[in-house]
Design a protein around this motif. Structure first.
Motif, mmCIF file in Angstrom:
data_model
loop_
_atom_site.group_PDB
_atom_site.id
_atom_site.type_symbol
_atom_site.label_atom_id
_atom_site.label_comp_id
_atom_site.label_asym_id
_atom_site.label_seq_id
_atom_site.Cartn_x
_atom_site.Cartn_y
_atom_site.Cartn_z
ATOM 1 N N LEU A 8 32.059 -2.218 3.104
ATOM 2 C CA LEU A 8 31.687 -3.608 2.847
ATOM 3 C C LEU A 8 32.929 -4.494 2.790
ATOM 4 O O LEU A 8 32.934 -5.611 3.325
ATOM 5 N N LEU A 9 33.987 -4.004 2.155
ATOM 6 C CA LEU A 9 35.234 -4.765 2.069
ATOM 7 C C LEU A 9 35.829 -5.004 3.452
ATOM 8 O O LEU A 9 36.321 -6.101 3.751
ATOM 9 N N VAL A 10 35.768 -4.005 4.319
ATOM 10 C CA VAL A 10 36.327 -4.141 5.668
ATOM 11 C C VAL A 10 35.551 -5.182 6.467
ATOM 12 O O VAL A 10 36.137 -6.068 7.107
ATOM 13 N N PHE A 11 34.226 -5.106 6.425
ATOM 14 C CA PHE A 11 33.404 -6.004 7.235
ATOM 15 C C PHE A 11 33.437 -7.450 6.734
ATOM 16 O O PHE A 11 33.237 -8.389 7.515
ATOM 17 N N THR A 12 33.664 -7.635 5.432
ATOM 18 C CA THR A 12 33.671 -9.000 4.876
ATOM 19 C C THR A 12 35.089 -9.554 4.707
ATOM 20 O O THR A 12 35.253 -10.630 4.142
ATOM 21 N N LEU A 13 36.081 -8.828 5.211
ATOM 22 C CA LEU A 13 37.473 -9.289 5.100
ATOM 23 C C LEU A 13 37.688 -10.677 5.711
ATOM 24 O O LEU A 13 38.388 -11.510 5.116
ATOM 25 N N PRO A 14 37.113 -10.997 6.881
ATOM 26 C CA PRO A 14 37.305 -12.352 7.435
ATOM 27 C C PRO A 14 36.793 -13.458 6.492
ATOM 28 O O PRO A 14 37.417 -14.519 6.390
ATOM 29 N N LEU A 15 35.654 -13.210 5.817
ATOM 30 C CA LEU A 15 35.133 -14.203 4.876
ATOM 31 C C LEU A 15 36.095 -14.380 3.696
ATOM 32 O O LEU A 15 36.323 -15.502 3.233
ATOM 33 N N PHE A 16 36.653 -13.251 3.218
ATOM 34 C CA PHE A 16 37.626 -13.319 2.133
ATOM 35 C C PHE A 16 38.837 -14.153 2.545
ATOM 36 O O PHE A 16 39.295 -15.019 1.790
ATOM 37 N N LEU A 17 39.352 -13.916 3.747
ATOM 38 C CA LEU A 17 40.541 -14.631 4.206
ATOM 39 C C LEU A 17 40.259 -16.130 4.356
ATOM 40 O O LEU A 17 41.105 -16.964 4.013
ATOM 41 N N TYR A 18 39.066 -16.455 4.848
ATOM 42 C CA TYR A 18 38.684 -17.872 4.982
ATOM 43 C C TYR A 18 38.649 -18.544 3.605
ATOM 44 O O TYR A 18 39.208 -19.629 3.407
ATOM 45 N N GLY A 19 38.000 -17.889 2.635
ATOM 46 C CA GLY A 19 37.937 -18.455 1.285
ATOM 47 C C GLY A 19 39.303 -18.519 0.636
ATOM 48 O O GLY A 19 39.621 -19.476 -0.090
ATOM 49 N N LEU A 20 40.133 -17.516 0.891
ATOM 50 C CA LEU A 20 41.465 -17.480 0.297
ATOM 51 C C LEU A 20 42.348 -18.597 0.830
ATOM 52 O O LEU A 20 43.022 -19.298 0.055
ATOM 53 N N GLY A 38 35.416 -19.808 -1.756
ATOM 54 C CA GLY A 38 36.438 -19.458 -2.736
ATOM 55 C C GLY A 38 35.888 -18.507 -3.782
ATOM 56 O O GLY A 38 36.544 -17.532 -4.164
ATOM 57 N N LYS A 39 34.669 -18.788 -4.244
ATOM 58 C CA LYS A 39 34.048 -17.889 -5.216
ATOM 59 C C LYS A 39 33.728 -16.543 -4.571
ATOM 60 O O LYS A 39 33.897 -15.488 -5.199
ATOM 61 N N LEU A 40 33.287 -16.565 -3.314
ATOM 62 C CA LEU A 40 33.022 -15.306 -2.608
ATOM 63 C C LEU A 40 34.313 -14.503 -2.468
ATOM 64 O O LEU A 40 34.323 -13.277 -2.640
ATOM 65 N N ALA A 41 35.424 -15.197 -2.179
ATOM 66 C CA ALA A 41 36.714 -14.516 -2.038
ATOM 67 C C ALA A 41 37.128 -13.858 -3.346
ATOM 68 O O ALA A 41 37.676 -12.744 -3.355
ATOM 69 N N PHE A 42 36.860 -14.532 -4.456
ATOM 70 C CA PHE A 42 37.210 -13.940 -5.749
ATOM 71 C C PHE A 42 36.361 -12.695 -6.011
ATOM 72 O O PHE A 42 36.883 -11.685 -6.489
ATOM 73 N N ASN A 43 35.076 -12.768 -5.685
ATOM 74 C CA ASN A 43 34.206 -11.601 -5.874
ATOM 75 C C ASN A 43 34.630 -10.452 -4.956
ATOM 76 O O ASN A 43 34.521 -9.279 -5.331
ATOM 77 N N TRP A 44 35.102 -10.793 -3.751
ATOM 78 C CA TRP A 44 35.638 -9.767 -2.842
ATOM 79 C C TRP A 44 36.843 -9.090 -3.496
ATOM 80 O O TRP A 44 36.988 -7.863 -3.460
ATOM 81 N N TYR A 45 37.709 -9.907 -4.094
ATOM 82 C CA TYR A 45 38.907 -9.375 -4.765
ATOM 83 C C TYR A 45 38.525 -8.463 -5.927
ATOM 84 O O TYR A 45 39.122 -7.397 -6.110
ATOM 85 N N ILE A 46 37.499 -8.850 -6.710
ATOM 86 C CA ILE A 46 37.031 -8.017 -7.832
ATOM 87 C C ILE A 46 36.494 -6.689 -7.309
ATOM 88 O O ILE A 46 36.776 -5.620 -7.870
ATOM 89 N N LEU A 47 35.722 -6.741 -6.208
ATOM 90 C CA LEU A 47 35.199 -5.500 -5.616
ATOM 91 C C LEU A 47 36.351 -4.630 -5.121
ATOM 92 O O LEU A 47 36.319 -3.397 -5.270
ATOM 93 N N TRP A 48 37.365 -5.254 -4.542
ATOM 94 C CA TRP A 48 38.533 -4.492 -4.082
ATOM 95 C C TRP A 48 39.241 -3.831 -5.256
ATOM 96 O O TRP A 48 39.654 -2.667 -5.158
ATOM 97 N N ARG A 49 39.393 -4.555 -6.375
ATOM 98 C CA ARG A 49 40.027 -3.980 -7.557
ATOM 99 C C ARG A 49 39.241 -2.773 -8.067
ATOM 100 O O ARG A 49 39.812 -1.739 -8.413
#
Length: 452
Positions: A318-330, A398-409
């Protein structure tokens, strides 16, 4: 200024702040709104732990526009600041530390407060008169009883003022994406104490103050322990979910709050009745926590077997496939987010004020950066509608990116635990055994909650 009147400007500002506040929190839960009576003069009396975040927790999530009584030292900085505070319906209350000569200024504040109640509007003030930064309610002061009895006395006991005890609970005091729970209790009716007040004013004030205090306790998590407060808080994190399961409740924020209340009381009781066992248990939990911290682990990942391996791989995909969304929000949120975080951590010494600074700074900096970024992209995005949609998407992404970061942690923490399992068997076995020993020790001394 007529503080008791409904203000459209106040409503407009509140609506904007509420949007910002929604992005800051993961979940906001308000319980007990049915306990607020209609067409009655109201006084909201919440517990106070977290500076400006506490009044915001109440103001933003209720339909009312309560007038707040706040410590006077926030006034007098400048005429502009004073004007803003009055626009936000905040009145100053002077304490002895503000100078004995200033105490007489409270007469004007109290008279205004009485007028507000006479017009069936609402007041709000903290009975503790100071924030704690801890899940510990302090002794209540006399301000609430004094004001309501003054108002009742002026009306000949005809106002029927209702005091709404309020519990404000945070999953964390300042971290982004925290959970907020606002508990509104059954109203305390001032008329029930008015006859005693007329007979003996001090006895009436004391009795009403005690009633508000007692009505607040079921609405909060309250540790009495001074010696073991920090480690008891740690036990809530480590043992709380297990205690919830033992109590037969599903894992929801509301249920976890209820069992945390019981667990806090049981820990206080254990300290009082079994001091030696409590001391041993505390030392064991300290050692376990220090080991987790040293190896950058969370208690939730310490589990025997391979039950988490399949979900772990799913999270990694899930982290790999949603990485582009994380980068956009970041990209479109990182600069204001890290500027605020850096400033708060390095410049604001009192941690209790961190969430307040984060809220105010977010209200200003994020819109400013969004406008600057909109100006920058409008030069190469020809379709202004597309540019506008991009701007609207930024806070959500931005909020999605933060949740991505929490999932990564979480995922990296689980991988770290498996690395320990595969390459450091002695540490793995110690963690598993120590966690089970702590759970068994707490199971032995702490009965589960019973809500039947």
């Amino acid at each position: 200024m007529s503080y008791e009147k409904w203000s459209p400007g106040y409503w407009l500002l509140k609506s904007y702040v509420k949007i910002v506040d929604w992005f800051i929190h993961k979940k906001i839960i308000v319980v007990g709104e049915d306990n607020i009576p209609d067409n009655k003069p109201l006084v909201f009396a919440p517990n106070h732990q977290n500076a400006l975040s506490d009044p915001m927790a109440l103001v933003l999530h209720l339909a009312h526009q309560p007038v707040w009584l706040a410590r006077a030292d926030i006034f007098g900085q400048s005429k502009i600041v004073d004007a803003i505070l009055r626009f936000m319906k905040i009145l100053p209350v002077y304490r002895i530390r503000d100078g004995i000569g200033n105490l007489e200024k409270n007469d004007a504040t109290f008279n205004t407060s009485v007028k507000i109640l006479e017009n069936n509007a609402s007041l709000a003030l903290f009975p503790e008169a100071a924030h704690t930064g801890k899940r510990q309610v302090k002794e209540h002061k006399k301000a609430v009883p004094r004001i309501v009895f003054m108002a009742e006395e002026k009306s000949g006991g005809q106002l029927d003022i209702q005091i709404i005890p309020t519990g404000i609970h945070y999953s964390h005091y300042w971290k982004f994406n925290r959970v907020l729970l606002v508990n509104l209790g059954q109203p305390v009716k001032v008329k029930d104490f008015y006859d005693l007040y007329l007979t003996d004013a001090q006895a009436g004030i004391k009795k009403l103050k005690e009633a508000i205090y007692e009505a607040t306790l079921p609405l909060i998590v309250n540790f009495k322990s001074k010696q073991y407060y920090d480690i008891f808080e740690r036990i809530l994190k480590i043992y709380g979910p297990r205690f919830l399961k033992r109590s037969g409740l599903k894992h929801t924020h509301g249920h976890l709050f209820k069992t945390d209340q019981v667990l806090a009381n049981r820990l206080d009781q254990m300290e009082s009745e079994k001091p030696e066992a409590t001391g041993k248990m505390v030392e064991r939990v300290k050692g376990y926590h220090q080991k987790l911290k040293k190896h950058q682990l969370k208690n939730r990942v310490v589990k025997p077997g391979n039950k988490c391996l399949l979900p772990l791989m799913g999270n990694a995909l899930l982290l790999v496939f949603t990485l582009p969304l994380f980068l956009y929000g970041l990209v479109f949120n990182a600069l204001p987010f890290f500027l605020i975080d850096r400033y708060v951590r390095t410049r604001v010494k009192d941690v209790v004020f961190w969430s307040s600074y984060i809220l105010v700074a977010s209200m200003v900096l994020f819109p400013l950066f969004y406008l600057l970024q909109f100006w920058a992209i409008s030069a190469w995005v020809q379709d202004l509608r597309l540019a506008f949609l991009m701007v609207v998407s930024w806070p959500f992404m931005g909020k999605l990116a933060f949740n991505w970061y929490i999932l990564w942690r979480k995922t990296s923490g689980q991988f770290n635990f498996y690395r320990i399992k595969w390459f450091n068997k002695s540490l793995f076995n110690w963690l598993i055994a120590e966690k089970q020993a702590i759970y068994q020790l707490l199971d032995e001394h702490l009965k589960p909650a019973d809500f039947k």
